[in-house]
Design an enzyme around this catalytic site. Structure first.
Site, PDB file in Angstrom:
ATOM      1  N   ASP A  96     -63.570  -6.787  85.975  1.00  0.00           N
ATOM      2  CA  ASP A  96     -64.484  -5.021  86.002  1.00  0.00           C
ATOM      3  C   ASP A  96     -64.591  -5.137  87.146  1.00  0.00           C
ATOM      4  O   ASP A  96     -64.991  -5.776  87.572  1.00  0.00           O
ATOM      5  CB  ASP A  96     -65.283  -6.253  84.575  1.00  0.00           C
ATOM      6  CG  ASP A  96     -66.191  -7.018  84.639  1.00  0.00           C
ATOM      7  OD1 ASP A  96     -65.954  -8.297  85.669  1.00  0.00           O
ATOM      8  OD2 ASP A  96     -67.008  -7.516  84.527  1.00  0.00           O
ATOM      9  N   GLU A 163     -67.257 -10.705  82.703  1.00  0.00           N
ATOM     10  CA  GLU A 163     -68.073 -11.331  84.248  1.00  0.00           C
ATOM     11  C   GLU A 163     -69.040 -10.388  84.324  1.00  0.00           C
ATOM     12  O   GLU A 163     -70.280 -11.309  84.364  1.00  0.00           O
ATOM     13  CB  GLU A 163     -67.211 -11.836  85.288  1.00  0.00           C
ATOM     14  CG  GLU A 163     -67.770 -12.651  85.913  1.00  0.00           C
ATOM     15  CD  GLU A 163     -68.891 -11.892  87.264  1.00  0.00           C
ATOM     16  OE1 GLU A 163     -70.110 -13.252  87.565  1.00  0.00           O
ATOM     17  OE2 GLU A 163     -68.865 -11.125  87.850  1.00  0.00           O
ATOM     18  N   GLU A 164     -68.558  -9.634  84.419  1.00  0.00           N
ATOM     19  CA  GLU A 164     -70.400  -9.102  84.778  1.00  0.00           C
ATOM     20  C   GLU A 164     -71.299  -8.525  84.092  1.00  0.00           C
ATOM     21  O   GLU A 164     -72.715  -8.312  83.838  1.00  0.00           O
ATOM     22  CB  GLU A 164     -70.092  -7.175  85.724  1.00  0.00           C
ATOM     23  CG  GLU A 164     -68.766  -6.994  86.684  1.00  0.00           C
ATOM     24  CD  GLU A 164     -69.936  -7.693  88.149  1.00  0.00           C
ATOM     25  OE1 GLU A 164     -71.522  -8.013  87.875  1.00  0.00           O
ATOM     26  OE2 GLU A 164     -69.461  -7.556  88.882  1.00  0.00           O
TER      27      GLU A 164
END
Length: 436
Positions: A96, A163-164
């Site tokens: 991402d 992931e962020e």
């Protein structure tokens, strides 16, 4: 790819042969990898929206001969390549981008603009290096398939979304990553570093990244006219006391031998100069390594805020509310020391000892750590991949200038050298794990 040497030479000097062949092979594949990198860099997608990114990575893996399943845990991708009996090695990359307008001035800079979840128009940029991660991931997969005669086992490639926002690894594991697909014997990952020159790698055995928790605190009061503060209980004053009190949690309650960070990143309250409001909102980030420290931080926040409210004479129904965003919480990343040392040895052999350094743990967070915290107790290791142009790094060291950090709109890695290093480091590590 160079012609393989004799089987005798391979048995006697396997590492040296692989290193020599791998360096030249990656150099030959670099133009194609750079094209992939530029495509990913110019077409970033926000967390939970990585539809096209996932599709492109799935396509790349299928072309290499992997059995591919997409849309796992959102837009995650799992590729399996079974190559006889042997260990299962999982390689993970995150996919991402971030809501940042790129300001690097590069000709290939992202110009993407999208609507976020709040209907705001935002830029999108790979400001955390996930484009480097994904391209290195595909490059390593390519080299391992080309060299499949040199290893036995199952290669498991996992492209992980979101992931962020701390959601991707949870979603993929919840969907049965280790039960429906394969249970890895080792899990490897890499992350670009904005403070390490390209061409180098850094590894931290043991704790590498931190527990991360987002906490909201709603401080209530009894509002009124600013000219008559004695008729109110001012939540701005209470919030100020809380902010100052929070500083003593780490300094006076938690052992100085155990890292702890509590940062108040946002404080909002009131609407006008002469109005005492009814409410103030605080937003905090908590960082630690030990689970016990994390629990102690949260318990102390609840006790401290309650105490401030009581001391101000607030009734129980106006007590502060401490809300922990459990769905966004991620645990610390603990690099299995034995695996980390093995990976370090492999990368030193491939890149040269002078290009591999020991990293200090950092207080940033990464949901990669979740892959090592399942009931399967799989050993994991993530290493830092230098991303800074070596000349820029040397100049910054000499002049004391600050380099653009990860998540900066001006972060622009030296992608050709970083990619070459990342592919070599990851491929060499996986080959050695397959051939333990």
């Amino acid at each position: 790819m160079k012609t393989l040497l004799t089987s005798v030479a391979l048995l006697c000097c396997a590492n040296q042969v692989i290193a020599s062949d791998l360096e030249s092979a990656v150099s030959l594949s670099l133009p194609k990898l750079e094209q992939l990198y530029l495509h990913l860099h110019q077409n970033p997608e926000l967390s939970l929206q990585e539809k096209n990114t996932g599709a492109r990575l799935a396509q790349e893996l299928r072309q290499l001969g992997f059995d591919v399943t997409d849309r796992v845990g959102g837009y995650g991708v799992v590729g399996l390549f079974k190559n006889g009996l042997g260990p299962t090695v999982m390689i993970r990359a995150d996919t991402d981008g971030l809501p940042i307008i790129e300001q690097t001035g590069k000709s290939y800079a992202s110009k993407v603009r999208v609507q976020d979840a709040n209907n705001n128009t935002v830029g999108v940029m790979h400001g955390c290096g996930h484009d480097i991660h994904m391209t290195s991931f595909i490059g390593a997969a390519e080299q391992l398939i080309k060299n499949k005669h040199q290893w036995k086992g199952t290669l498991m490639m996992v492209a992980q979304p979101a992931e962020e926002v701390g959601a991707g690894a949870k979603a993929m594991l919840k969907e049965g990553l280790f039960s429906k697909f394969a249970k890895p014997d080792h899990v490897l990952g890499l992350h670009v570093s904005a403070s390490l020159p390209a061409g180098k790698v850094a590894i931290s055995p043991g704790y590498a990244l931190a527990n991360v928790d987002s906490v909201d605190i709603t401080v209530k009061g009894q509002g009124g006219h600013g000219a008559y503060p004695h008729t109110t209980i001012d939540p701005v004053v209470l919030a100020s006391r809380i902010v100052l009190g929070i500083q003593t949690i780490t300094s006076r309650e938690i052992s100085p031998l155990k890292p702890s960070v509590i940062t108040v990143g946002s404080i909002h309250g009131g609407s006008k100069h002469n109005i005492i409001s009814n409410e103030v909102k605080l937003q905090l980030t908590l960082r630690s390594y030990d689970r016990e420290v994390r629990d102690q931080q949260i318990a102390a926040l609840k006790r401290l805020t309650q105490g401030v409210a009581i001391s101000a004479g607030l009734p129980a129904d106006k007590a502060p509310v401490v809300y922990v965003h459990e769905s966004e919480s991620i645990p610390s990343t603990y690099n299995d020391p034995e695996l980390a040392n093995a990976v370090t040895a492999s990368i030193k052999n491939e890149l040269g000892e002078e290009n591999v350094v020991k990293a200090d743990p950092v207080m940033a967070g990464e949901d990669f750590g979740l892959f090592g915290r399942t009931v399967e107790n799989v050993p994991i290791t993530i290493f830092w991949l230098g991303g800074v142009n070596p000349q820029d790094y040397a100049a910054a060291q000499k002049n004391g200038t600050v380099l653009p950090s990860l998540h900066s709109s001006k972060f622009a890695p030296d992608y050709p050298l970083a990619l070459q290093t990342g592919v070599r480091a990851m491929t060499a590590s996986a080959l050695d794990l397959f051939n333990q």
